[in-house]
Every structure is written in C-alpha cells, then in structure tokens.
Design a protein around this motif. Structure first.
Motif, PDB file in Angstrom:
ATOM      1  N   THR A  63       0.841  -1.198   0.000  1.00  0.00           N
ATOM      2  CA  THR A  63       0.000   0.000   0.000  1.00  0.00           C
ATOM      3  C   THR A  63       0.872   1.242   0.000  1.00  0.00           C
ATOM      4  O   THR A  63       1.901   1.295   0.670  1.00  0.00           O
ATOM      5  N   SER A  77      -2.376  -4.583   5.228  1.00  0.00           N
ATOM      6  CA  SER A  77      -1.292  -4.600   4.257  1.00  0.00           C
ATOM      7  C   SER A  77      -0.034  -5.184   4.880  1.00  0.00           C
ATOM      8  O   SER A  77       0.107  -5.233   6.103  1.00  0.00           O
ATOM      9  N   VAL A 105       3.943  -0.808   3.650  1.00  0.00           N
ATOM     10  CA  VAL A 105       3.298   0.484   3.391  1.00  0.00           C
ATOM     11  C   VAL A 105       4.358   1.545   3.131  1.00  0.00           C
ATOM     12  O   VAL A 105       5.269   1.743   3.951  1.00  0.00           O
TER      13      VAL A 105
END
Length: 506
Positions: A72, A276, A279
């Motif tokens: 992400t 996620s 990131v």
C-alpha cells in the motif's frame, strides 16, 4: 468537573473521561525533552549503500513483489493549501494594487509557467470576460488572484494540495494525487495490482473521490494494472481537548468543550487500520514530473529492499527463538544484529543471562519496522535523524522535531545545528509480525513525545495539544533504519512559487 453534557459530547467523539484527564495532566506538566546520544550521520546511524548494493536491494524488492505480498502507498492528503498561498493572500488583501515584493513580481512575471495557467485563464474569461494577460495589462492583478483563490474561480485558497494542478504535460495538467498514482504504478505493484490510500478531510473527500473516478481509467490503461484506491479521515476520537492558559478545559461561547485535530500523529490509527504487508509513506506535495521520476522510483525500491531484507532476517531470528535450543553464540549473533543493523543499544546486554537475553531479543525484534530515507541537510526547517534514549534506557534511531530538543543544552544545540541530514518524510514500513498478524500500531507510540502549541479562539488565548507526530513519537518504539537518499528525491511545494522551480516544470 465534567458535566453530563460534557460526557455526552465525549461519547459522541468516542473519547473517554480518562483520556481527557490524561490530556489535562499533559497540559499541566508539559512534555519532557528527549535525551540524545548524537545526531545520526553516515556510519553512525545512517546507511549509505553503494551502487552495487543498490542493485541488489532493488532485486530483493522485485523478488518480494513477485511473491504476491500486499503493498500500500499511504499519502497524508488532508488540509487546505491556504498556507501555500499565504503571500498571495497578503497581496490580495493588502493596500498596494501592483506587485511590489520579489515573490509577487515572480508570480506575475512567470504566471504562464504554472500548470494551472490554462484553467486560471478560463476562469478569468468566465468571471471578467477577459483573459489573464489582458487583466494584467489593465493593472487588474487582484482580479487575477481572486480568480485563482476564491470560490467561483479555481478556489485554490480553500482546496487541499492534492487537488491542485502541479505539473503541465503536453495533453494535460496533473495534480499531486495523480502523480502519486503514477508513482504507485512504478514501484508498488504486486500481482498486477496496487493500493493507494489517501487520508483526507471530511469536507474534501467527495472532491477526491470525483477526481479518482475521472482519472483512474486513464492510469489503469496506461500502466496495465488495477488500482485499489481508498480514503480515510482523521478519527474524531483522536481530537484533543483545548485548555485555557490555567490548564482547565477551554469552553466555547455556548459552554461546550473545544476540541482540535490532534495533528498528523492521529493518523497512526488510520495506518493501523490498513490490511497490508508493506506500506510506503510520503507527503502529498513531494512529487515530480515524469522526467524526474526515475530517481524517486530507484530509491523507493532501494529502501524497500533494505526493509524486506531486514524483515526476513528478523523473522528468521524470532522463529529460531521460538524453537529454542539456542546457544550463546547464536544469541550473540542476534545481539550483534540488533546493535549493528538495527542500531539499537540495550544497556547491560553483554552481562545478561541467557534467559534475559532471549526475552530482550524477542521484545526488540517483534515490533514494526520502518526504513526512512534521509537527505543531506540544506537548511530546510523540520525534523532530523538522531540517536536518542528511550524510556527503557536503550538507544535507537529516532526522527525528532526541534520542539523535542532542549536547545538550552549546549551539547544538544550543537547536535541539532550540526546535523548532517534532514527528514523528508520518505518511509517504507512493515506492519505485520512474523506470524502474519497485524501489529496494533498505537501500542508502539511514546505518549510523552507530543507538544503544546498556543492558539486563540474568539479572541481568547488557548493551549492546543499535538499528539506524537506520525513519523516522530507515534513510531518511537519501532525498529528503525535510516538510509541516505539523494536530495533530488525531495521536492516539496510549500509556496505556490515553488511550482516554478525547475524540478516542477515538466
């Protein structure tokens, strides 16, 4: 004493009475300065990979992406861009009708070089029946500015930075939101998909969503990928109470408690909500046109390679600790990794018993990991990398703001002034543990690293409480690695005239 109405107000925001009492104590007691070991530098807390090492790190990142992990890109994008136009507001509201300052003259002399110029020219035609250059020729500078800033024109004085046209291309002008979509396609794709998450303000969310709906098909076709775009807002439960100068709850004219946004540190809750593995975090205004993206792309992959290599080793150590049967030689290897690779010193670690050492290693390894790009210090205001003492007396890399440093201490002042590097907010984070479970990120915040600022409301002075910053105290108890990245990866837009810099001219 809180009234029943106060308690209803707290319940509406999801804030407990205990939180309010704690915040009032913070107002009364203030926040301690952090104890420092040194400013981080190359060879002392900051890694500077060679060209060959960079190639290997990029390969490590590409291999990780090929395994199908969930990646992400997290972009804090809330807040209006009004500070970006501070000088232009002052011109519009001032007594002089023609540009006098260097800033004002530069703005008008080079107005056609702004990516938003065609849109501004159209707005002037609609509002005044004349284009920008015709208005300037007639001395109607303030009409041009009003067409840019005000509702009815471009409304740039009230929009967030993410929705402004930053960069001109042959066939379009791109906003920062779009540039972040492009970046995601270049280094954050796994399995033909990429996630981009924007934190936005409530009043602007619909505008962000409309822009995404309009442009997403173009970028999906251009890069042959599938985007998953999501938005979140700062949670009301992260707002902080305002206090009077006597450290009592500040009340509005109708007697209600006054709350204020807790600053970007509140976004640790939003980050923790993401499902996620890895990131990336980068500010909304730090973007460049396509011709300059190769350097950004390369170094994002480099720091991500550092992260996944580090995570792989940490996970291996944690599994071996779980299995047991380790000798002191293996435990010493892990302690050396903690000291040299994670730059974390634990007092008395060499004298610990085997049982104590295992517990210490498990505690220090089993936490979120972040790798932070650091650029050479060129005098930009803001935070920097330090080696600082933690509440448990260990020493680890921390990103500190000037407000966290006791500049009355000559040694600390020398560290602050002599720091070689600056924090450009360039992070990649691992937020799952070695068993695949999400870390509860708010558990790794140091609550003693907030700060108090002074504001006013209805002519009355007040104290405002800022939560520990997202990349400062909110990540205080993370494993942290600093990596030197080139200055050309840091191109923020703090004023509208920054868009005239060569780096933002497509």
């Amino acid at each position: 004493m809180l009234s029943s109405e106060d308690l209803r107000q707290l319940a509406e925001k999801g804030i407990s009475e205990q939180q309010i009492n704690y915040q009032l104590e913070q107002f009364r007691n203030g926040f301690p300065y952090l104890k420092l070991r040194a400013a981080a530098a190359i060879g002392n807390g900051i890694v500077a990979p060679s060209d060959a090492e960079c190639q290997a790190l990029v390969e490590a990142w590409n291999n990780y992406k090929a395994e199908g992990h969930h990646i992400t890109k997290f972009v804090p994008a809330s807040g209006a861009a009004s500070r970006m136009f501070k000088n232009i507001f002052e011109f519009r509201d001032g007594d002089h009708d023609t540009p006098l300052s260097d800033f004002e003259r530069t703005y008008f002399d080079r107005i056609e070089d702004f990516a938003f110029y065609p849109a501004l020219d159209d707005a002037c035609q609609v509002l005044y029946g004349e284009g920008v250059q015709s208005l300037i020729a007639d001395g109607r500078y303030k009409d041009v500015v009003s067409a840019m800033l005000d509702d009815g024109g471009l409304n740039y004085g009230q929009l967030p930075k993410g929705l402004l046209q930053f960069h001109a291309y042959d066939d379009c002008a791109r906003t920062p939101l779009e540039e972040h979509l492009v970046e995601a396609a270049l280094y954050a794709v796994s399995g033909g998909q990429t996630d981009v998450h924007f934190t936005v303000s409530t009043e602007h969310r619909e505008l962000f969503e409309q822009l995404v709906m309009r442009v997403l098909p173009t970028y999906e076709a251009l890069y042959g990928i599938k985007y998953h775009i999501s938005f979140s807002e700062q949670k009301p439960s992260t707002d902080t109470l305002a206090a009077t100068m006597d450290n009592e709850p500040f009340r509005t004219d109708d007697g209600r408690l006054l709350f204020r946004p807790g600053g970007h540190g509140a976004l640790i809750q939003n980050l923790s909500d993401l499902d996620s593995d890895i990131v990336f975090i980068k500010n909304i205004d730090n973007v460049v046109p396509d011709r300059l993206k190769p350097s950004t792309t390369l170094w994002k992959q480099v720091i991500a390679g550092v992260l996944v290599n580090t995570q792989r080793q940490v996970f291996d150590y944690l599994r071996r600790l779980d299995e047991g049967g380790l000798g002191m030689a293996e435990l010493q290897e892990m302690a050396n990794f903690l000291r040299h690779d994670l730059c974390t010193e634990v007092p008395g670690i060499s004298e610990m018993s085997e049982e104590e050492l295992i517990a210490t290693l498990r505690r220090k390894f089993n936490r979120p990991i972040r790798v932070c790009g650091m650029v050479k210090n060129v005098g930009e205001p803001g935070g920097g990398p330090f080696l600082a003492f933690n509440p448990d007396d260990s020493v680890s890399p921390q990103i500190l703001e000037s407000s966290q440093i006791d500049t009355h201490n000559p040694a600390y002042l020398a560290m602050f002034q002599g720091g070689t590097h600056f924090n450009p907010v360039d992070l990649v984070c691992a937020i799952r543990d070695y068993k695949g479970e999400k870390f509860e990120l708010p558990c790794y915040v140091d609550p003693a690293t907030g700060f108090i600022s002074y504001k006013s409301k209805s002519g009355k002075e007040l104290k405002a409480l800022e939560l520990p910053g997202l990349w400062n105290g909110a990540m205080s108890d993370w494993s942290t690695i600093f990596v030197e990245v080139p200055l050309d990866t840091f191109n923020p837009v703090k004023t509208v005239n920054d868009l005239l810099r060569e780096q933002h001219q497509a």
